[in-house]
Design an enzyme around this catalytic site. Structure first.
Site, PDB file in Angstrom:
ATOM      1  N   ASP A 198       0.839  -1.200   0.000  1.00 43.04           N
ATOM      2  CA  ASP A 198       0.000   0.000   0.000  1.00 43.04           C
ATOM      3  C   ASP A 198       0.878   1.255   0.000  1.00 43.04           C
ATOM      4  O   ASP A 198       0.380   2.379  -0.064  1.00 43.04           O
ATOM      5  CB  ASP A 198      -1.006   0.004   1.163  1.00 43.04           C
ATOM      6  CG  ASP A 198      -0.349  -0.101   2.519  1.00 43.04           C
ATOM      7  OD1 ASP A 198       0.887  -0.250   2.593  1.00 43.04           O
ATOM      8  OD2 ASP A 198      -1.085  -0.030   3.531  1.00 43.04           O
ATOM      9  N   SER A 199       2.222   1.051   0.016  1.00 46.05           N
ATOM     10  CA  SER A 199       3.148   2.167  -0.219  1.00 46.05           C
ATOM     11  C   SER A 199       2.936   2.728  -1.629  1.00 46.05           C
ATOM     12  O   SER A 199       3.438   3.802  -1.950  1.00 46.05           O
ATOM     13  CB  SER A 199       4.601   1.701  -0.044  1.00 46.05           C
ATOM     14  OG  SER A 199       4.832   0.506  -0.755  1.00 46.05           O
ATOM     15  N   ASP A 259      -1.064  -5.984  -0.213  1.00 46.48           N
ATOM     16  CA  ASP A 259      -1.508  -5.365   1.039  1.00 46.48           C
ATOM     17  C   ASP A 259      -3.011  -5.128   1.014  1.00 46.48           C
ATOM     18  O   ASP A 259      -3.535  -4.570   0.038  1.00 46.48           O
ATOM     19  CB  ASP A 259      -0.843  -3.982   1.210  1.00 46.48           C
ATOM     20  CG  ASP A 259       0.420  -4.050   2.045  1.00 46.48           C
ATOM     21  OD1 ASP A 259       0.559  -4.987   2.861  1.00 46.48           O
ATOM     22  OD2 ASP A 259       1.276  -3.151   1.875  1.00 46.48           O
ATOM     23  N   LYS A 265      -1.388  -9.280   2.785  1.00 51.42           N
ATOM     24  CA  LYS A 265      -0.678  -8.817   3.992  1.00 51.42           C
ATOM     25  C   LYS A 265      -1.579  -7.843   4.759  1.00 51.42           C
ATOM     26  O   LYS A 265      -2.191  -6.957   4.163  1.00 51.42           O
ATOM     27  CB  LYS A 265       0.650  -8.153   3.622  1.00 51.42           C
ATOM     28  CG  LYS A 265       1.411  -7.614   4.854  1.00 51.42           C
ATOM     29  CD  LYS A 265       2.874  -7.359   4.565  1.00 51.42           C
ATOM     30  CE  LYS A 265       3.159  -6.076   3.843  1.00 51.42           C
ATOM     31  NZ  LYS A 265       2.723  -4.842   4.533  1.00 51.42           N
ATOM     32  N   GLU A 305      -1.814  -5.432   8.498  1.00 50.83           N
ATOM     33  CA  GLU A 305      -1.067  -4.849   9.619  1.00 50.83           C
ATOM     34  C   GLU A 305      -1.839  -5.033  10.929  1.00 50.83           C
ATOM     35  O   GLU A 305      -3.006  -4.643  11.019  1.00 50.83           O
ATOM     36  CB  GLU A 305      -0.850  -3.343   9.380  1.00 50.83           C
ATOM     37  CG  GLU A 305       0.047  -3.048   8.195  1.00 50.83           C
ATOM     38  CD  GLU A 305       0.261  -1.547   7.959  1.00 50.83           C
ATOM     39  OE1 GLU A 305      -0.140  -0.720   8.808  1.00 50.83           O
ATOM     40  OE2 GLU A 305       0.829  -1.208   6.909  1.00 50.83           O
ATOM     41  N   GLU A 338       8.662  -4.317  10.873  1.00 50.46           N
ATOM     42  CA  GLU A 338       9.179  -3.050  10.345  1.00 50.46           C
ATOM     43  C   GLU A 338       9.740  -2.175  11.461  1.00 50.46           C
ATOM     44  O   GLU A 338       9.071  -1.918  12.472  1.00 50.46           O
ATOM     45  CB  GLU A 338       8.053  -2.308   9.597  1.00 50.46           C
ATOM     46  CG  GLU A 338       8.521  -0.982   9.010  1.00 50.46           C
ATOM     47  CD  GLU A 338       7.589  -0.400   7.958  1.00 50.46           C
ATOM     48  OE1 GLU A 338       6.614  -1.063   7.562  1.00 50.46           O
ATOM     49  OE2 GLU A 338       7.854   0.742   7.537  1.00 50.46           O
TER      50      GLU A 338
HETATM   51  O1  KIV Z   1       3.573  -1.150   1.723  1.00 52.73           O
HETATM   52  C1  KIV Z   1       4.744  -1.502   1.797  1.00 52.73           C
HETATM   53  O2  KIV Z   1       5.587  -1.197   0.935  1.00 52.73           O
HETATM   54  C2  KIV Z   1       5.146  -2.297   2.949  1.00 52.73           C
HETATM   55  C3  KIV Z   1       6.609  -2.545   3.136  1.00 52.73           C
HETATM   56  C4  KIV Z   1       7.273  -1.342   3.663  1.00 52.73           C
HETATM   57  C5  KIV Z   1       6.849  -3.740   3.982  1.00 52.73           C
HETATM   58  O3  KIV Z   1       4.326  -2.707   3.710  1.00 52.73           O
END
Ligand code: KIV
Length: 285
Positions: free
Chosen positions: A65-66, A104, A134, A136, A203
């Site tokens: 989600d980055s 994510d 993924k 969080e 992280e």
């Molecule tokens: O969204 C992302 O890029 C991440 C990484 C920093 C692990 O969750």
């Protein structure tokens, strides 16, 4: 003797370079951990870059989600939607043959009730055909995690600094440096393993803590800013390729300086056009 063992490890660790094109699965990750082979993971959000990094031999591609920051230009990961994650996920899946693709789940798509979480997870899996999701969080989202796992969808956990909670923390600083947060993290990571997560990202936490967690857990632990004692490493591709000039945390190693490479290439292109040097006769029909 030691050298022989070390060389054997390096041979195994570079198996992908000698043409091992077998698809990476949750089972492969488990095997890598068992034999002490470090896992490589990078983010990608589009077809072209996913093609390059898959062919280069990366083990896991994270459609992070980055994307909210590096693809869309938002200040945080919070605004990105399920539909936008699906768009990026599909683009990556169209490219990838070998790497395991993890997507994510975006902020707001799983923190509510578990039914909504499963519906969003199934939608992402159906529309992208990715390999894993993924999420969080630890015990606060455990009912959603269990429900998604019950639907047969593998989950990679994410603890330590969780960017979707940035407004709660107020900074992107190191997490779990005090004992109570470290203990909470250990409790959460044990819970994630117990309910069936296939791996976990840690992280920005102290290296000693990350090492302790990785040595206790049987599932692979992937670190970002968590030292070398874990089972694998992940970075955001734009950061490691040097496209993101203003971002220089201590944990980041830059493998290229693409910002300057692209700038110089574009400036040369502009100069060539202005000078009527491009296209040449050979480049014309
Ligand atoms: O969204 C992302 O890029 C991440 C990484 C920093 C692990 O969750």
């Amino acid at each position: 003797m030691f050298l022989k063992i070390k060389n054997k490890m390096t041979e195994k660790a570079t198996a992908y370079l000698s043409g091992d094109t077998r698809k990476i699965t949750t089972y492969s990750l488990q095997t890598m951990k068992q034999r002490g082979e470090k896992i490589s993971m990078l983010t990608a959000y589009d077809f072209s870059m996913a093609t390059v990094i898959d062919n280069a031999g990366i083990d896991i591609i994270l459609v992070g989600d980055s994307a909210s920051n590096v693809m869309i230009g938002n200040a945080t990961t919070l605004p990105i939607t399920v539909e936008q994650m699906i768009y990026h996920g599909k683009s990556v899946m169209n490219a990838v043959k070998r790497a395991m693709v993890v997507i994510d789940m975006p902020f707001g798509s799983y923190q509510g009730n578990p039914y909504e979480a499963v519906a969003n997870a199934v939608k992402i899996m159906k529309e992208t055909q990715a390999d894993c999701l993924k999420l969080e969080g630890g015990k606060e989202i455990i009912e959603s995690i269990k429900a998604i796992l019950n639907a047969g969808i593998p989950i990679m956990g994410h603890l330590g600094l969780m960017p979707q909670s940035i407004n709660k923390y107020g900074s992107y600083g190191l997490r779990a440096k005090d004992e109570s947060e470290a203990n909470q993290l250990i409790e959460d990571v044990r819970l994630l393993q117990e309910v069936g997560c296939c791996s976990v990202v840690l992280e920005k936490i102290p290296a000693e803590l990350a090492k302790k967690v990785a040595s206790e857990l049987t599932i692979p632990v992937i670190g970002i800013g968590a030292g070398s004692g874990v089972d694998g490493q992940v970075l955001v591709m734009q950061d490691m390729l040097g496209l993101n000039k203003g971002f220089s945390p201590k944990f980041l190693r830059r493998y290229a300086n693409l910002y300057d490479v692209v700038t110089e290439s574009v400036q040369q292109y502009v100069r060539d056009i202005k000078a009527v040097d491009f296209p040449s006769e050979e480049e014309s029909y």
